[in-house]
Design an enzyme around this catalytic site. Structure first.
Site, PDB file in Angstrom:
ATOM      1  N   VAL A  19       0.838  -1.183   0.000  1.00 39.52           N
ATOM      2  CA  VAL A  19       0.000   0.000   0.000  1.00 39.52           C
ATOM      3  C   VAL A  19       0.879   1.240   0.000  1.00 39.52           C
ATOM      4  O   VAL A  19       1.874   1.308   0.712  1.00 39.52           O
ATOM      5  CB  VAL A  19      -0.912  -0.005   1.248  1.00 39.52           C
TER       6      VAL A  19
ATOM      7  N   CYS B 222      -3.155 -10.437   5.276  1.00 38.46           N
ATOM      8  CA  CYS B 222      -3.178  -9.105   5.900  1.00 38.46           C
ATOM      9  C   CYS B 222      -3.791  -9.166   7.302  1.00 38.46           C
ATOM     10  O   CYS B 222      -4.943  -9.580   7.472  1.00 38.46           O
ATOM     11  CB  CYS B 222      -3.964  -8.128   5.032  1.00 38.46           C
TER      12      CYS B 222
ATOM     13  N   LYS C 111      -1.953 -15.707  -1.236  1.00 37.09           N
ATOM     14  CA  LYS C 111      -0.874 -15.344  -0.300  1.00 37.09           C
ATOM     15  C   LYS C 111      -1.359 -15.561   1.129  1.00 37.09           C
ATOM     16  O   LYS C 111      -2.412 -15.048   1.511  1.00 37.09           O
ATOM     17  CB  LYS C 111      -0.470 -13.884  -0.508  1.00 37.09           C
TER      18      LYS C 111
ATOM     19  N   HIS D 161       4.090 -15.750   3.379  1.00 30.02           N
ATOM     20  CA  HIS D 161       4.802 -14.792   4.215  1.00 30.02           C
ATOM     21  C   HIS D 161       5.167 -15.556   5.489  1.00 30.02           C
ATOM     22  O   HIS D 161       4.278 -15.957   6.250  1.00 30.02           O
ATOM     23  CB  HIS D 161       3.895 -13.593   4.500  1.00 30.02           C
TER      24      HIS D 161
ATOM     25  N   ASN E  98       8.166 -15.343   1.046  1.00 34.42           N
ATOM     26  CA  ASN E  98       8.127 -13.913   1.342  1.00 34.42           C
ATOM     27  C   ASN E  98       8.550 -13.668   2.782  1.00 34.42           C
ATOM     28  O   ASN E  98       8.146 -14.387   3.686  1.00 34.42           O
ATOM     29  CB  ASN E  98       6.716 -13.369   1.087  1.00 34.42           C
TER      30      ASN E  98
HETATM   31  C1  LIG Z   1       3.955  -0.557   3.355  1.00 25.97           C
HETATM   32  C2  LIG Z   1       3.528  -1.988   3.203  1.00 25.97           C
HETATM   33  C3  LIG Z   1       2.363  -2.274   2.540  1.00 25.97           C
HETATM   34  C4  LIG Z   1       1.951  -3.600   2.373  1.00 25.97           C
HETATM   35  N1  LIG Z   1       0.821  -3.875   1.650  1.00 25.97           N
HETATM   36  C5  LIG Z   1       0.489  -5.178   1.399  1.00 25.97           C
HETATM   37  C6  LIG Z   1      -0.600  -5.508   0.575  1.00 25.97           C
HETATM   38  O1  LIG Z   1      -1.296  -4.650   0.059  1.00 25.97           O
HETATM   39  N2  LIG Z   1      -0.863  -6.817   0.351  1.00 25.97           N
HETATM   40  C7  LIG Z   1      -0.106  -7.819   0.900  1.00 25.97           C
HETATM   41  O2  LIG Z   1      -0.360  -9.000   0.668  1.00 25.97           O
HETATM   42  N3  LIG Z   1       0.921  -7.528   1.706  1.00 25.97           N
HETATM   43  C8  LIG Z   1       1.251  -6.238   1.951  1.00 25.97           C
HETATM   44  N4  LIG Z   1       2.310  -5.954   2.748  1.00 25.97           N
HETATM   45  C9  LIG Z   1       3.079  -7.065   3.357  1.00 25.97           C
HETATM   46  C10 LIG Z   1       4.221  -7.447   2.429  1.00 25.97           C
HETATM   47  O3  LIG Z   1       3.726  -7.861   1.186  1.00 25.97           O
HETATM   48  C11 LIG Z   1       5.063  -8.555   2.991  1.00 25.97           C
HETATM   49  O4  LIG Z   1       4.257  -9.688   3.186  1.00 25.97           O
HETATM   50  C12 LIG Z   1       5.759  -8.209   4.303  1.00 25.97           C
HETATM   51  O5  LIG Z   1       6.203  -6.875   4.316  1.00 25.97           O
HETATM   52  C13 LIG Z   1       6.941  -9.138   4.503  1.00 25.97           C
HETATM   53  O6  LIG Z   1       7.827  -9.049   3.417  1.00 25.97           O
HETATM   54  P1  LIG Z   1       9.200  -8.209   3.503  1.00 25.97           P
HETATM   55  O7  LIG Z   1       9.963  -8.774   4.646  1.00 25.97           O
HETATM   56  O8  LIG Z   1       9.849  -8.435   2.166  1.00 25.97           O
HETATM   57  O9  LIG Z   1       8.837  -6.779   3.730  1.00 25.97           O
HETATM   58  C14 LIG Z   1       2.724  -4.642   2.923  1.00 25.97           C
HETATM   59  C15 LIG Z   1       3.894  -4.338   3.611  1.00 25.97           C
HETATM   60  C16 LIG Z   1       4.302  -3.036   3.755  1.00 25.97           C
HETATM   61  C17 LIG Z   1       5.588  -2.733   4.489  1.00 25.97           C
END
Ligand SMILES: Cc1cc2nc3c(=O)[nH]c(=O)nc-3n(C[C@H](O)[C@H](O)[C@H](O)COP(=O)(O)O)c2cc1C
Length: 396
Positions: free
Chosen positions: A2, A97, A136, A164, A196
């Site tokens: 987001v 989420c 996911k 995740h 992830n």
């Molecule tokens: C700012 C932000 C927005 C996110 N928006 C979404 C989203 O819209 N949909 C989703 O499945 N995960 C969303 N996530 C979670 C990430 O996709 C991811 O699962 C989580 O940050 C772990 O991955 P990372 O360690 O690479 O950040 C968001 C994470 C962040 C930091």
């Protein structure tokens, strides 16, 4: 993600070598009934509902963008997915989420506790769509409970599963539990599994795959911090990445405040003195001037910006300004909308290993919108996805 992963950010990640990009979670009802508006000059496609750009895309990302749905209802899910099916490569169901607005409506991580509903949504999407469906999730504390769920999810006919590697209650600062993925991968030999969590460097990709057997990996914060994480040749500097992002934002008439937000998330340096003018900029002209892009703005940007702002602007409530200087009230409104996640789409990104088997071609249109030669075709985990027996093929 987001707020971060809007169209210019996704295009930039693709330009740097990402194989697939995910939109942020877009809620079913927010896209159902939206009007599809195409800007002839830039090719940008906007799904507009009321005064909101619910989803913005461009033909150049069509073969690589996965639309992520927030939903708790099979019929609404299918209607929402059908609305955008022609503009995207796949549809992803967000079951990870943990945010209140999501789980309170039975969406996101709430679906993991309601596997009947989760699977009914996936089945409906798989049967009703002509494009691939992905999902996911997070993991449960309990290993068996997690394996039981992924078996059921795989049986719906989806073509890839992203995990995740944290539980619903874990904070992003807590280390992702990669070790939990191994069992899942072994449990689903025919389904590509995307890891992830905590991918921050290219070197993490191979390590993650070696440790878990994951087909590919998805990064969120790693890409937000520096989208050039996808470059095989190594990361670029803050200024290089900022200039590239700004050009794409201008070309696609991205909402100014969103562009600035992305830039300020990207590198620690963007908050430093040398980026002071950028930080103070209140419109694209000032931003471009600050980055030595004045000429670019005059020749490339100005027409597109004004052209594309029209459809949504005419429907905006009085006083809402999409581009240029934005009042505090408007900024607050924008922030609220974006935090609600359904307004500004964003991306999670898949990095593949260099030795993946199938090559995907960038759309010819991408040359024009990216304004540079296309990079060599990106190799992709799509190969593995296509090989799964139950999988529908992602367009490659
Ligand atoms: C700012 C932000 C927005 C996110 N928006 C979404 C989203 O819209 N949909 C989703 O499945 N995960 C969303 N996530 C979670 C990430 O996709 C991811 O699962 C989580 O940050 C772990 O991955 P990372 O360690 O690479 O950040 C968001 C994470 C962040 C930091």
């Amino acid at each position: 993600m987001v707020r971060v992963g809007t169209l210019p950010f996704r295009l930039l990640c693709l330009e740097y070598g990402a194989d697939l990009v995910w939109t942020s979670e877009i809620i079913d009802k927010s896209i159902i009934g939206a009007t599809r508006v195409v800007d002839e000059k830039s090719g940008v496609i906007s799904y507009i509902k009321g005064d909101k750009d619910v989803f913005t895309t461009h033909p150049s990302e069509k073969e690589k963008v996965v639309f992520q749905l927030g939903t708790a209802d099979p019929d609404l899910a299918l209607a929402a997915a059908k609305a955008v099916e022609g503009d995207v490569s796949g549809v992803d169901l967000n079951c990870g989420c943990p945010k209140k607005f999501s789980v309170a409506g039975g969406m996101g991580a709430a679906l993991m506790s309601d596997p009947d509903r989760l699977c009914a949504i996936l089945e409906k999407l798989v049967q009703g769509l002509d494009i691939p469906v992905t999902c996911k999730i997070r993991v449960f504390d309990d290993v068996d409970q997690t394996l039981h769920l992924v078996r059921r999810i795989a049986a719906t006919g989806i073509c890839a599963l992203t995990v995740h590697c944290r539980t619903k209650v874990m904070r992003p600062s807590e280390k992702a539990m990669w070790h939990r993925l191994k069992d899942i991968v072994e449990e689903l030999p025919d389904l590509p599994v995307i890891l992830n969590g905590d991918i921050f460097e290219r070197s993490d990709v191979q390590r993650a795959r070696d440790e878990t057997g994951a087909t590919s990996v998805m990064t969120a914060r790693g890409a937000a911090a520096n989208p050039s994480i996808f470059r095989a040749e190594g990361k670029l500097s803050a200024m290089e990445t900022a200039v590239a992002l700004t050009k794409l934002a201008v070309q696609t008439s991205n909402v100014f405040l969103n562009t600035k937000y992305i830039l300020l998330q990207m590198h620690p340096e963007t908050k430093s003195k040398s980026f002071e003018i950028l930080n103070k900029s209140r419109r694209y002209k000032e931003m471009c001037d600050a980055m030595g892009l004045s000429e670019y703005y005059e020749t490339e940007g100005i027409h597109l910006i004004h052209e594309r702002s029209e459809p949504a602007k005419t429907k905006n409530k009085p006083g809402r300004v999409r581009l240029g200087a934005v009042s505090t009230a408007n900024k607050r409104k924008l922030d609220e909308e974006q935090d609600g996640s359904s307004v500004v789409q964003s991306a999670n990104l898949v990095i593949s290993e260099q030795s993946a088997k199938v090559e995907t071609k960038l759309d010819v249109d991408q040359k024009s919108i990216l304004g540079s030669e296309t990079k060599p075709p990106a190799s992709a985990e799509i190969a593995d996805i296509a090989e799964a027996p139950a999988a529908k093929r992602l367009k490659a």
